[in-house]
Motif scaffolding. Structure first.
Motif, PDB file in Angstrom:
ATOM      1  N   ARG A  68     -29.109  23.273 -10.077  1.00  0.00           N
ATOM      2  CA  ARG A  68     -27.710  23.398  -9.682  1.00  0.00           C
ATOM      3  C   ARG A  68     -27.562  23.254  -8.168  1.00  0.00           C
ATOM      4  NH1 ARG A  68     -24.174  25.770 -13.171  1.00  0.00           N
ATOM      5  NH2 ARG A  68     -23.368  27.280 -11.661  1.00  0.00           N
ATOM      6  N   LYS A 126     -22.725  25.688  -5.593  1.00  0.00           N
ATOM      7  CA  LYS A 126     -22.266  26.399  -6.785  1.00  0.00           C
ATOM      8  C   LYS A 126     -22.091  27.885  -6.470  1.00  0.00           C
ATOM      9  CE  LYS A 126     -22.385  23.428 -10.249  1.00  0.00           C
ATOM     10  NZ  LYS A 126     -21.173  23.148 -10.999  1.00  0.00           N
ATOM     11  N   SER A 153     -26.678  29.016  -7.851  1.00  0.00           N
ATOM     12  CA  SER A 153     -26.992  27.791  -7.116  1.00  0.00           C
ATOM     13  C   SER A 153     -28.500  27.715  -6.910  1.00  0.00           C
ATOM     14  CB  SER A 153     -26.255  27.761  -5.778  1.00  0.00           C
ATOM     15  OG  SER A 153     -26.696  28.810  -4.940  1.00  0.00           O
TER      16      SER A 153
END
Length: 180
Positions: free
Chosen positions: A50, A54, A58
């Motif tokens: 990710r 994010k 993340s």
């Protein structure tokens, strides 16, 4: 597309709509989501790390694509749309099962989702959207399972929750296919 998510009850009946960010603040509000496992013709799974931007998890590894359908959008339509948007891949998705989970990410927020787990098959070249995905890798079921044995490995909680059930209840979901 809208930045709203669909709030649901435990039976996946829509009870409202709210901003995506609001649904993830605090302990989170139960909302509809999906999680796509992308498998190639060799039986390998696409994992994504990710992106750093994010809000939740993340930099953690997860399955190919996770997101939320827009209000009045079906799960399958939304999943195919997000595969194109996040990974540049056109593929049909097939539903496997659904489950509810709740996972907190420190004091930042939480996921509280009724998650529809899907599988798609493709050998197409992947072109990740950098605001969503920082890295990708294709791995076998055995490679993924071995990594998940390490409780400190940085995988999203929903991916950890899905993997065992996929293996036990849907053992052929990653079987190599001659027609992709």
């Amino acid at each position: 597309m809208t930045n709203d998510v669909v709030l649901v009850d435990a039976q996946d009946v829509q009870i409202g709509v709210c901003a995506k960010r609001d649904a993830h603040l605090g302990t989170g509000q139960l909302h509809r989501a999906f999680s796509v496992h992308l498998v190639d013709s060799r039986g390998r799974h696409l994992l994504q790390r990710r992106a750093a931007g994010k809000m939740l998890w993340s930099g953690f590894w997860s399955n190919a694509c996770c997101s939320h359908p827009a209000p009045d959008e079906t799960i399958l339509t939304a999943a195919s749309r997000r595969l194109r948007e996040e990974l540049g891949v056109s593929a049909s998705c097939h539903a496997l099962y659904s489950f509810e989970y709740h996972a907190c990410f420190g004091s930042i927020g939480a996921e509280h989702e009724l998650c529809h787990v899907l599988v798609a098959r493709s050998d197409a070249a992947v072109s990740p959207a950098i605001d969503e995905v920082s890295e990708i890798k294709w791995q076998t079921r055995a490679e993924i399972s071995a990594q998940l044995l390490d409780s400190h490995a940085q995988f999203t909680p929903w991916f950890r929750m899905q993997w065992g059930r996929l293996l036990s209840e849907h053992p052929s979901f990653d079987t190599p296919s001659r027609h992709v």
